[in-house]
Design a protein around this motif. Structure first.
Motif, PDB file in Angstrom:
ATOM      1  N   ALA A  33       0.841  -1.194   0.002  1.00 50.56           N
ATOM      2  CA  ALA A  33       0.033  -0.007   0.073  1.00 50.56           C
ATOM      3  C   ALA A  33       0.808   1.206   0.106  1.00 50.56           C
ATOM      4  CB  ALA A  33      -0.838   0.044   1.211  1.00 50.56           C
ATOM      5  N   CYS A  34       1.966   1.257   0.715  1.00 50.46           N
ATOM      6  CA  CYS A  34       2.854   2.514   0.900  1.00 50.46           C
ATOM      7  C   CYS A  34       3.648   2.524  -0.379  1.00 50.46           C
ATOM      8  CB  CYS A  34       3.498   2.158   2.162  1.00 50.46           C
ATOM      9  SG  CYS A  34       2.896   2.437   3.652  1.00 50.46           S
ATOM     10  N   LEU A  75       1.942   8.201   7.539  1.00 50.98           N
ATOM     11  CA  LEU A  75       2.194   6.658   7.390  1.00 50.98           C
ATOM     12  C   LEU A  75       1.243   5.962   8.500  1.00 50.98           C
ATOM     13  CD1 LEU A  75       3.986   4.637   5.948  1.00 50.98           C
ATOM     14  CD2 LEU A  75       5.910   4.997   7.866  1.00 50.98           C
ATOM     15  N   GLY A  76       1.104   6.611   9.727  1.00 56.12           N
ATOM     16  CA  GLY A  76       0.181   6.096  10.558  1.00 56.12           C
ATOM     17  C   GLY A  76      -1.030   5.776  10.143  1.00 56.12           C
ATOM     18  N   ASP A 115      -3.331   2.474   9.792  1.00 55.01           N
ATOM     19  CA  ASP A 115      -4.662   2.278  10.326  1.00 55.01           C
ATOM     20  C   ASP A 115      -5.659   1.893   9.502  1.00 55.01           C
ATOM     21  OD1 ASP A 115      -3.790   3.108  12.849  1.00 55.01           O
ATOM     22  OD2 ASP A 115      -4.551   5.083  12.627  1.00 55.01           O
ATOM     23  N   ILE A 116      -5.546   2.141   8.044  1.00 56.38           N
ATOM     24  CA  ILE A 116      -6.645   1.925   7.141  1.00 56.38           C
ATOM     25  C   ILE A 116      -6.224   0.715   6.768  1.00 56.38           C
ATOM     26  CG2 ILE A 116      -7.110   2.159   4.587  1.00 56.38           C
ATOM     27  CD1 ILE A 116      -6.547   5.324   5.067  1.00 56.38           C
ATOM     28  N   SER A 159       3.845  11.460  12.457  1.00 53.56           N
ATOM     29  CA  SER A 159       4.852  12.579  11.874  1.00 53.56           C
ATOM     30  C   SER A 159       5.413  12.332  10.597  1.00 53.56           C
ATOM     31  CB  SER A 159       5.939  12.568  12.909  1.00 53.56           C
ATOM     32  OG  SER A 159       6.896  11.733  12.808  1.00 53.56           O
ATOM     33  N   ILE A 160       5.486  11.070   9.996  1.00 53.75           N
ATOM     34  CA  ILE A 160       6.008  10.710   8.798  1.00 53.75           C
ATOM     35  C   ILE A 160       4.929  10.611   7.788  1.00 53.75           C
ATOM     36  CG2 ILE A 160       7.299   8.833   7.317  1.00 53.75           C
ATOM     37  CD1 ILE A 160       8.407   7.995   9.983  1.00 53.75           C
ATOM     38  N   THR A 161       5.239  11.722   6.921  1.00 55.71           N
ATOM     39  CA  THR A 161       4.037  12.090   5.721  1.00 55.71           C
ATOM     40  C   THR A 161       4.591  11.165   4.423  1.00 55.71           C
ATOM     41  OG1 THR A 161       5.055  14.024   4.920  1.00 55.71           O
ATOM     42  CG2 THR A 161       3.321  14.036   6.993  1.00 55.71           C
ATOM     43  N   PHE A 162       3.620  11.174   3.593  1.00 58.62           N
ATOM     44  CA  PHE A 162       3.889  10.622   2.229  1.00 58.62           C
ATOM     45  C   PHE A 162       4.863  11.634   1.476  1.00 58.62           C
ATOM     46  CE2 PHE A 162       1.596   7.150   3.623  1.00 58.62           C
ATOM     47  CZ  PHE A 162       2.270   5.969   2.683  1.00 58.62           C
TER      48      PHE A 162
END
Length: 145
Positions: free
Chosen positions: A10-11, A77-78, A82-83, A125-128
């Motif tokens: 997914a990431c 990322l969190g 969660d999704i 805190s970690i964004t795409f």
């Protein structure tokens, strides 16, 4: 911390979509699957789950594919974890086989909860957007806008 293959895929897919966020250009599943050696059938299921969460949208037709509908800098990322895996707070309850009244067990459970909170803060805190910048440093030809 264990990361499932589903979350990793997914990431990876979201990073591909994030690279084309500004252009709005949809990306075909086959392109993501080939580029990253991800099973296309599994990727279909993952993208449908992300679509259901309002993170991506799909376009049909010859020029179709998937595109990210939220800014990469606002997607953490969190949130994606969660999704894909379910809310980690639901799994926060620490269970012990030892006596719950034991001072040692209480101290350990407090420590594990503290670790969980710190992990959660870091993942949020970690964004795409940040991950995309990091990925570009590794391979500038791969992620272009």
């Amino acid at each position: 911390m264990k990361i499932s293959a589903k979350t990793e895929y997914a990431c990876v897919a979201l990073l591909e979509l994030a690279a084309r966020y500004e252009s709005g250009e949809p990306v075909r599943i086959r392109k993501i699957a080939e580029r990253h050696s991800v099973p296309a059938r599994f990727l279909v299921q993952i993208l449908l789950q992300l679509k259901g969460a309002g993170i991506v949208e799909s376009t049909r037709g010859a020029a179709g594919g998937y595109r990210l509908v939220v800014p990469p800098d606002s997607l953490s990322l969190g949130r994606v974890m969660d999704i894909i895996e379910g809310n980690r707070d639901d799994r926060e309850a620490m269970v012990s086989g030892a006596s719950p009244d034991s001072p040692a067990v209480k101290a350990l459970i407090d420590a594990w909860r503290g670790v969980h909170r710190k992990e959660r803060e870091l993942l949020e805190s970690i964004t795409f957007g940040r991950l995309l910048e990091d990925a570009r440093r590794y391979d500038t030809a791969m992620y272009y806008i």
